[in-house]
Motif scaffolding. Sequence first.
Motif, PDB file in Angstrom:
ATOM      1  N   MET A  25     -12.956  -8.929   6.408  1.00  0.00           N
ATOM      2  CA  MET A  25     -14.217  -9.485   6.893  1.00  0.00           C
ATOM      3  C   MET A  25     -14.998 -10.149   5.763  1.00  0.00           C
ATOM      4  N   SER A  26     -14.973  -9.531   4.587  1.00  0.00           N
ATOM      5  CA  SER A  26     -15.748 -10.146   3.497  1.00  0.00           C
ATOM      6  C   SER A  26     -15.101 -11.452   3.069  1.00  0.00           C
ATOM      7  N   THR A  27     -13.766 -11.506   3.093  1.00  0.00           N
ATOM      8  CA  THR A  27     -13.089 -12.754   2.751  1.00  0.00           C
ATOM      9  C   THR A  27     -13.468 -13.833   3.762  1.00  0.00           C
ATOM     10  N   ARG A  28     -13.433 -13.435   5.033  1.00  0.00           N
ATOM     11  CA  ARG A  28     -13.675 -14.388   6.105  1.00  0.00           C
ATOM     12  C   ARG A  28     -15.096 -14.922   6.059  1.00  0.00           C
ATOM     13  N   GLN A  29     -16.022 -14.034   5.767  1.00  0.00           N
ATOM     14  CA  GLN A  29     -17.427 -14.448   5.771  1.00  0.00           C
ATOM     15  C   GLN A  29     -17.849 -14.950   4.405  1.00  0.00           C
ATOM     16  N   ASN A  30     -16.868 -14.968   3.496  1.00  0.00           N
ATOM     17  CA  ASN A  30     -17.165 -15.423   2.144  1.00  0.00           C
ATOM     18  C   ASN A  30     -18.382 -14.685   1.587  1.00  0.00           C
ATOM     19  N   ALA A  31     -18.442 -13.390   1.894  1.00  0.00           N
ATOM     20  CA  ALA A  31     -19.608 -12.581   1.514  1.00  0.00           C
ATOM     21  C   ALA A  31     -19.712 -12.499  -0.007  1.00  0.00           C
ATOM     22  N   ALA A  32     -20.886 -12.761  -0.501  1.00  0.00           N
ATOM     23  CA  ALA A  32     -21.111 -12.702  -1.945  1.00  0.00           C
ATOM     24  C   ALA A  32     -21.393 -11.251  -2.321  1.00  0.00           C
ATOM     25  N   LEU A  33     -20.307 -10.492  -2.474  1.00  0.00           N
ATOM     26  CA  LEU A  33     -20.459  -9.064  -2.751  1.00  0.00           C
ATOM     27  C   LEU A  33     -20.441  -8.828  -4.248  1.00  0.00           C
ATOM     28  N   GLN A  34     -21.126  -7.793  -4.650  1.00  0.00           N
ATOM     29  CA  GLN A  34     -21.154  -7.428  -6.070  1.00  0.00           C
ATOM     30  C   GLN A  34     -19.785  -6.919  -6.504  1.00  0.00           C
ATOM     31  N   VAL A  35     -19.134  -6.170  -5.616  1.00  0.00           N
ATOM     32  CA  VAL A  35     -17.844  -5.584  -5.930  1.00  0.00           C
ATOM     33  C   VAL A  35     -16.830  -6.167  -4.956  1.00  0.00           C
ATOM     34  N   GLU A  36     -15.705  -6.668  -5.468  1.00  0.00           N
ATOM     35  CA  GLU A  36     -14.680  -7.140  -4.540  1.00  0.00           C
ATOM     36  C   GLU A  36     -14.007  -5.933  -3.882  1.00  0.00           C
TER      37      GLU A  36
ATOM     38  N   GLU B  43      25.847   1.054   8.759  1.00  0.00           N
ATOM     39  CA  GLU B  43      26.381   2.379   9.125  1.00  0.00           C
ATOM     40  C   GLU B  43      25.233   3.346   9.379  1.00  0.00           C
ATOM     41  N   VAL B  44      25.375   4.219  10.343  1.00  0.00           N
ATOM     42  CA  VAL B  44      24.415   5.314  10.512  1.00  0.00           C
ATOM     43  C   VAL B  44      25.166   6.625  10.671  1.00  0.00           C
ATOM     44  N   ALA B  45      24.502   7.704  10.272  1.00  0.00           N
ATOM     45  CA  ALA B  45      25.021   9.044  10.544  1.00  0.00           C
ATOM     46  C   ALA B  45      24.514   9.451  11.923  1.00  0.00           C
ATOM     47  N   ALA B  46      25.178  10.407  12.553  1.00  0.00           N
ATOM     48  CA  ALA B  46      24.718  10.883  13.855  1.00  0.00           C
ATOM     49  C   ALA B  46      23.343  11.525  13.686  1.00  0.00           C
ATOM     50  N   GLY B  47      22.475  11.349  14.684  1.00  0.00           N
ATOM     51  CA  GLY B  47      21.166  11.989  14.619  1.00  0.00           C
ATOM     52  C   GLY B  47      20.129  11.202  15.385  1.00  0.00           C
ATOM     53  N   ARG B  48      18.865  11.435  15.026  1.00  0.00           N
ATOM     54  CA  ARG B  48      17.780  10.743  15.722  1.00  0.00           C
ATOM     55  C   ARG B  48      17.255   9.612  14.859  1.00  0.00           C
ATOM     56  N   MET B  49      16.984   8.486  15.504  1.00  0.00           N
ATOM     57  CA  MET B  49      16.404   7.336  14.813  1.00  0.00           C
ATOM     58  C   MET B  49      15.078   6.979  15.471  1.00  0.00           C
ATOM     59  N   VAL B  50      14.273   6.209  14.774  1.00  0.00           N
ATOM     60  CA  VAL B  50      13.062   5.669  15.383  1.00  0.00           C
ATOM     61  C   VAL B  50      13.070   4.151  15.236  1.00  0.00           C
ATOM     62  N   MET B  51      12.362   3.509  16.163  1.00  0.00           N
ATOM     63  CA  MET B  51      12.225   2.052  16.155  1.00  0.00           C
ATOM     64  C   MET B  51      10.759   1.733  16.433  1.00  0.00           C
ATOM     65  N   THR B  52      10.225   0.752  15.741  1.00  0.00           N
ATOM     66  CA  THR B  52       8.832   0.358  15.942  1.00  0.00           C
ATOM     67  C   THR B  52       8.692  -1.135  15.692  1.00  0.00           C
ATOM     68  N   THR B  53       7.714  -1.767  16.318  1.00  0.00           N
ATOM     69  CA  THR B  53       7.504  -3.192  16.100  1.00  0.00           C
ATOM     70  C   THR B  53       6.015  -3.505  16.015  1.00  0.00           C
ATOM     71  N   ASP B  54       5.679  -4.567  15.299  1.00  0.00           N
ATOM     72  CA  ASP B  54       4.292  -5.007  15.162  1.00  0.00           C
ATOM     73  C   ASP B  54       4.253  -6.506  14.989  1.00  0.00           C
ATOM     74  N   GLY B  55       3.272  -7.128  15.633  1.00  0.00           N
ATOM     75  CA  GLY B  55       3.000  -8.533  15.381  1.00  0.00           C
ATOM     76  C   GLY B  55       1.839  -8.640  14.407  1.00  0.00           C
ATOM     77  N   TYR B  56       1.904  -9.583  13.497  1.00  0.00           N
ATOM     78  CA  TYR B  56       0.819  -9.784  12.530  1.00  0.00           C
ATOM     79  C   TYR B  56       0.229 -11.171  12.696  1.00  0.00           C
ATOM     80  N   VAL B  57      -1.089 -11.200  12.894  1.00  0.00           N
ATOM     81  CA  VAL B  57      -1.807 -12.451  13.143  1.00  0.00           C
ATOM     82  C   VAL B  57      -3.052 -12.503  12.257  1.00  0.00           C
ATOM     83  N   VAL B  58      -3.015 -11.758  11.164  1.00  0.00           N
ATOM     84  CA  VAL B  58      -4.216 -11.609  10.331  1.00  0.00           C
ATOM     85  C   VAL B  58      -4.747 -12.975   9.876  1.00  0.00           C
ATOM     86  N   SER B  59      -6.060 -13.079   9.832  1.00  0.00           N
ATOM     87  CA  SER B  59      -6.724 -14.296   9.363  1.00  0.00           C
ATOM     88  C   SER B  59      -7.866 -13.885   8.443  1.00  0.00           C
ATOM     89  N   PRO B  60      -7.922 -14.390   7.215  1.00  0.00           N
ATOM     90  CA  PRO B  60      -6.997 -15.332   6.579  1.00  0.00           C
ATOM     91  C   PRO B  60      -5.657 -14.685   6.215  1.00  0.00           C
TER      92      PRO B  60
END
Lengths: 348, 348
Positions: A192-203, A55-72
Amino acid sequence: MSGKDYHGKLDVENGRVDLSHGSGGRAMAQLISGLFHQAFGNEWLARCNDQSAFEVAAGRMVMTTDGYVVSPLFFPGGNIGSLAVHGTINDVVMAGARPLYLSASFIIEEGFRFSDLGTIAQSMGVAARGAGVYIITGDTKVVERGKADGLFISTTGIGVLADGLDLSADKARIGDRVLVSGSLGDHGVAIMSTRQNAALQVEIVSDSASLHDLVAVMMAAGGRGIRVMRDPTRGGLAATLNEIAHQSGLGFRLQEAAIPVKPAVAATCELLGLDPIHVANEGKLVAIVAPDVADAVLAAMKAHPLGCDAADIGEAVADDHKFVQLATSFGGGRIVDWLSGEQLPRIC
Amino acid sequence: MSGKDYHGKLDVENGRVDLSHGSGGRAMAQLISGLFHQAFGNEWLARCNDQSAFEVAAGRMVMTTDGYVVSPLFFPGGNIGSLAVHGTINDVVMAGARPLYLSASFIIEEGFRFSDLGTIAQSMGVAARGAGVYIITGDTKVVERGKADGLFISTTGIGVLADGLDLSADKARIGDRVLVSGSLGDHGVAIMSTRQNAALQVEIVSDSASLHDLVAVMMAAGGRGIRVMRDPTRGGLAATLNEIAHQSGLGFRLQEAAIPVKPAVAATCELLGLDPIHVANEGKLVAIVAPDVADAVLAAMKAHPLGCDAADIGEAVADDHKFVQLATSFGGGRIVDWLSGEQLPRIC
């Protein structure tokens, strides 16, 4: 025909997706009811129709879409599923709308583990419930091994706008303040740090989060003085402000020293040769705000857990070139263009 | 910064998609404005926001989503773009709703030709306009070569339902008639013959089409006597009727001789070892209809160009096993199960 139930059990622990799970037949029905319905559980999905009604009330709505291909697919602070839900909710709330419903389309590579898919679906359910949103319809396709990269998700969101509300880049005016809700670059650097397996001091942890509640307190404080909001995802703050500059016909002048960047993110960016203002965020927003409400909006942001590092970083200026300029800490200045190439592929 | 316009021209004829077209930067803006906006052209996209707003009247709406991974991308009777638009519109209209708006999420493999993307986008624009529907928001992601298979599209559709209308499988009753809108298996066989490069005497063309108008005339003829409609896509008529049987708690008894199948489709199915009732359709529907309106609905279907081969193929029966049974032309019978494996991968 076996006596097997339509809702036959999946071996979620050890099983893997095969082509039959995208076939429209029994295996697909089992995957959907055994894994997705369980994770998203709501009355709409339970009806098992190819579409869901609400159900919707009368008025304005918004619609949006996104594809996600993140790696890892899994990274500190989230996974492709929570990212997809947060990201789509954020695109709804950037319009000032209240998110209501989501759809989710899964494109899965043959051989993908049910256990990973289950974890991802559970994260989607948690993220949606956290924002008071329901995933009411979905679709599952499976492609052969080597024809995708594990899992892609496309999410679509719809929401309702308060009466008469119309945030848009072309509403920006000279003298408007540029607010950001917190430190920049966390998501991109976490990936990027996950991908490069960067040995960072702080996660470094992705900032992936739904901004519905932060936006609600901002709207309460700033009302119609909030001209436009955007979440600086791909391309970062630089791309977002260049877009707004183009759409508004204005330029922006920013104070580099005012832009919040975590020390660990700044250090990693230097290591990787990145500039934090070009790096993706997934739980931050930029708001262009009328000067007379800027302080009130900033105070409201700072009082919210997702805006505690919010900052006023500059202003909208007259500029026929629609440049985004950065005044550096050393008294110099530079123009912040969008990147024309690709800095961080598959960041979201 | 070059003096290049934000709307710089793409070399649509010779160019190819690279990772920068998914980066959120200038190249992506050029791809979107130069190719997608041009093909879909409407006021919503022109505003270049991350979401689009529209007015709705109070009432019930439906939402549906589908991922498209069809291979090959181009086939007799359409391409992945027209298929995506028709398919999503059909899922909206199967609820008895009037489709309003679509979103489209593109996941593109690096190296994909702009010219092919342009052709596909144009087909989407044509298909949408033909149904009075607008593609109001979209997203573009690019993945590295070898990480996808050319192009995947996820489309989401929303539409409005007439007051009080609630088609659902659980509304089916004993004695209801089973109507199909035309010959079965055309889409699946068109794809399979293209894929296998089958040297057929007659080219078989996909039935991909939007069924909004056919459904409108059916609703006018049958009103609330139409219990449920489904488009028998993946898994074909067999999967669709098994789903409805499961959801309604009834069985179905069909007359094999009454099921329309084109001779060329029947011959090719025999050649490929397929059964047309398991093969995907993309421009057909199955309706479960109260017996007192069945003739009127069937007549309305037959009078419509997309329903000229419509047929009454059987009835809903009491059956604790929820079997779909087929009375063969030879007086025998068999149970039509869903396929548990995969017959035709990536058919849509």
